[in-house]
Scaffold this active site. Structure first.
Site, mmCIF file in Angstrom:
data_model
loop_
_atom_site.group_PDB
_atom_site.id
_atom_site.type_symbol
_atom_site.label_atom_id
_atom_site.label_comp_id
_atom_site.label_asym_id
_atom_site.label_seq_id
_atom_site.Cartn_x
_atom_site.Cartn_y
_atom_site.Cartn_z
ATOM 1 C CG HIS A 245 5.837 -8.629 -2.719
ATOM 2 N ND1 HIS A 245 5.721 -7.811 -1.617
ATOM 3 C CD2 HIS A 245 5.401 -7.897 -3.777
ATOM 4 C CE1 HIS A 245 5.229 -6.648 -1.996
ATOM 5 N NE2 HIS A 245 5.030 -6.666 -3.310
ATOM 6 C CD GLU A 246 5.259 -8.532 -7.783
ATOM 7 O OE1 GLU A 246 4.107 -8.271 -8.175
ATOM 8 O OE2 GLU A 246 6.043 -7.670 -7.358
ATOM 9 C CG HIS A 249 0.549 -7.564 -4.989
ATOM 10 N ND1 HIS A 249 0.124 -6.695 -4.020
ATOM 11 C CD2 HIS A 249 1.828 -7.210 -5.243
ATOM 12 C CE1 HIS A 249 1.099 -5.865 -3.695
ATOM 13 N NE2 HIS A 249 2.154 -6.152 -4.420
ATOM 14 C CD GLU A 325 3.483 -2.991 -3.040
ATOM 15 O OE1 GLU A 325 4.448 -3.779 -2.957
ATOM 16 O OE2 GLU A 325 2.648 -3.054 -3.958
ATOM 17 C CG ASP A 329 6.793 -6.763 1.757
ATOM 18 O OD1 ASP A 329 6.948 -7.258 0.625
ATOM 19 O OD2 ASP A 329 7.294 -5.677 2.108
HETATM 20 ZN ZN LIG Z 1 4.040 -5.270 -4.494
#
Ligand SMILES: [Zn+2]
Length: 385
Positions: A245-246, A249, A325, A329
C-alpha cells in the site's frame, strides 16, 4: 422580493457592506451544511445497533454499544456548543466586536494568531524533529527482508535500506513509510507492525523460552492465552501487504502530487494576501474605518476572506486523499495482496476503532483517510473476483 431583486439590492450596497454580508452568509451556510451532516451521522448512531459483520471478530457488542451511546451523547453536546459559537460569532460581527476587542486588548490582540502557529510547530515537531530521536535499527537479514527487496524490485522502487523504528511508545497514523531522494530510498517499518520484532513480543518469548512462532506445538494453555492477549503486529505476508500500500503511494506519484499542491497553495495565498492587504474596504467591512492594522488584516483575510476558498480546498484535498488511499489499496491488491491487506487492516485498527460506522456523506466531507469499514468493503469486493 425575489432572489434576483435581493441580489440586485445587495449589488447596490457599498463594497464594505457587501463584503460583510457575504462573510456572514457564508459562515451560516457552512454552519448549516455541517449541522446537516452531523444529523445524518447522528441517525447512523441511532439506527446501527449491531456490530458490522466485517468487524465481528475484533469488536464485541458490549464495546460497540458503549461507543455508540458515547457518540450519541457527544453529538448532542456538539450540536448545542456549535449553535452557541455560531451565534456568538455572528453577534460579535454584527455589533462591531472585532474593533472593540482590538481596542481593548491593544497590541496583545496579536496573540489570537497563536493558535495555528502553535499547531504548525507541534506538527513540525511530531513529523520532523521527534523522529530524529527515535531508535532506528536495520531490519535483520532474513525472509522478510528478502521478500521486501523482491517486492521493491518488482515495481522498480530504488530501495537501499530497510529500517525498523521503535514506534511502540508513540501512537502513529502510519505503520510504515519511506524517505530519501531519487535513487536512494529507505523504507522504515514501525516495530509495532512486526509480529516477530515487537518489544512486547520479545518479552513473551523470553519469558516462555519459546520460538517466535505463533503456533508452536506443546505450549501450555497458559502461555498460549498470554500470547493471544499480548501478541501484536502482523505476519510477514501482512507486513508486505501494508508495504505494498505504501509503495503504491510512491509508484502512483501521490507524494509528489501532494507536495506540488501544497506549494501552489502557499504561493497563491501569499499572492492574494499581498493584493488584498491594501484594500481599505476590507477593513471598513469589519469596522476599521480610520486605521488598517496589519494583524487585523491577517485575521480578516485568513479567517474570513479565505474561508470559502479554504472550505473548497479542504474538501478537494479530502476527496483527493481518499482517492489516493483507495488507489494505494488497489495497488497492493494488484500485487496479489488483497487478502493479507484485509487481515492486516483489521489487526492494526483493532485498538482504535471508536465507532466504526459512518454516513457516506459525513465520511466523504470529514475523513481524509477512509474509515476501516469502507476500505475493507472495497477490498472485499475485489477479493471475491
Ligand atoms: Zn495510505
Amino acid at each position: 422580493m425575489g432572489l434576483w431583486e435581493s441580489l440586485d439590492a445587495m449589488w447596490q450596497m457599498p463594497a464594505e457592506e457587501r463584503i460583510f454580508g457575504v462573510v456572514l452568509l457564508f459562515s451560516w451556510t457552512v454552519y448549516l451544511w455541517e449541522t446537516f451532516l452531523a444529523q445524518r451521522q447522528r441517525r447512523i448512531y441511532k439506527t446501527t445497533t449491531h456490530v458490522p459483520l466485517e468487524l465481528g471478530q475484533i469488536m464485541d457488542s458490549e464495546t460497540f454499544e458503549k461507543s455508540r451511546l458515547y457518540q450519541l451523547d457527544k453529538s448532542t453536546f456538539s450540536f448545542w456548543s456549535g449553535l452557541y459559537s455560531e451565534i456568538e460569532g455572528t453577534l460579535i460581527l454584527l455589533f462591531g466586536g472585532i474593533p472593540y476587542l482590538w481596542r481593548l486588548s491593544g497590541r496583545f490582540c496579536g496573540y489570537a494568531g497563536f493558535g495555528p502557529e502553535y499547531e504548525v510547530l507541534v506538527t513540525i515537531y511530531a513529523d520532523y524533529i521527534a523522529p530524529l530521536f527515535d531508535k532506528f535499527t536495520p531490519l535483520p537479514e532474513g525472509k522478510l527482508k528478502q521478500e521486501i527487496e523482491v517486492m521493491a524490485k518488482s515495481i522498480d522502487f530504488p530501495l537501499t535500506k530497510v529500517y525498523v523504528v521503535e514506534g511502540s511508545k508513540r501512537s502513529s497514523h502510519s505503520n510504515a513509510y519511506f524517505y530519501g531522494f531519487f535513487k536512494n530510498k529507505r523504507i522504515v517499518l514501525f516495530d509495532t507492525l512486526l509480529e516477530e520484532y515487537s518489544v512486547l513480543n520479545k518479552d513473551i518469548q523470553e519469558e516462555s523460552g519459546m520460538e517466535p512462532h505463533r503456533d508452536g506445538e506443546g505450549d501450555s494453555e497458559e502461555i498460549k492465552a498470554k500470547v493471544k492477549n499480548k501478541k501484536q503486529g502482523c505476519k510477514n505476508e501482512e507486513v508486505l501487504a501494508v508495504l505494498g500500500h505504501e509503495l503504491g503511494h510512491w509508484k502512483l506519484g501521490h507524494t509528489v502530487k501532494n507536495i506540488i499542491i501544497s506549494q501552489m497553495n502557499s504561493f497563491l495565498c501569499f499572492f492574494l494576501f499581498a493584493v488584498l492587504i491594501g484594500r481599505k474596504e476590507l477593513f471598513a467591512a469589519f469596522g476599521f474605518y480610520e486605521s488598517q492594522p496589519t494583524l487585523i488584516g491577517l485575521l480578516i483575510i485568513f479567517q474570513f476572506v479565505f474561508s470559502p476558498y479554504n472550505e473548497v480546498l479542504s474538501f478537494c484535498l479530502t476527496v483527493l486523499s481518499r482517492r489516493f488511499e483507495f488507489q494505494a489499496d488497489a495497488f497492493a491488491e494488484k500485487l496479489g495482496k488483497a487478502k493479507d491487506l484485509y487481515s492486516a487492516l483489521i489487526k492494526l485498527n483493532k485498538d482504535n476503532l471508536g465507532f466504526p460506522v459512518s454516513d457516506w456523506l459525513f465520511s466523504m466531507w470529514h475523513y481524509s483517510h477512509p474509515p476501516l469499514l469502507e476500505r475493507l468493503q472495497a477490498l472485499k469486493n475485489s477479493k471475491q473476483d
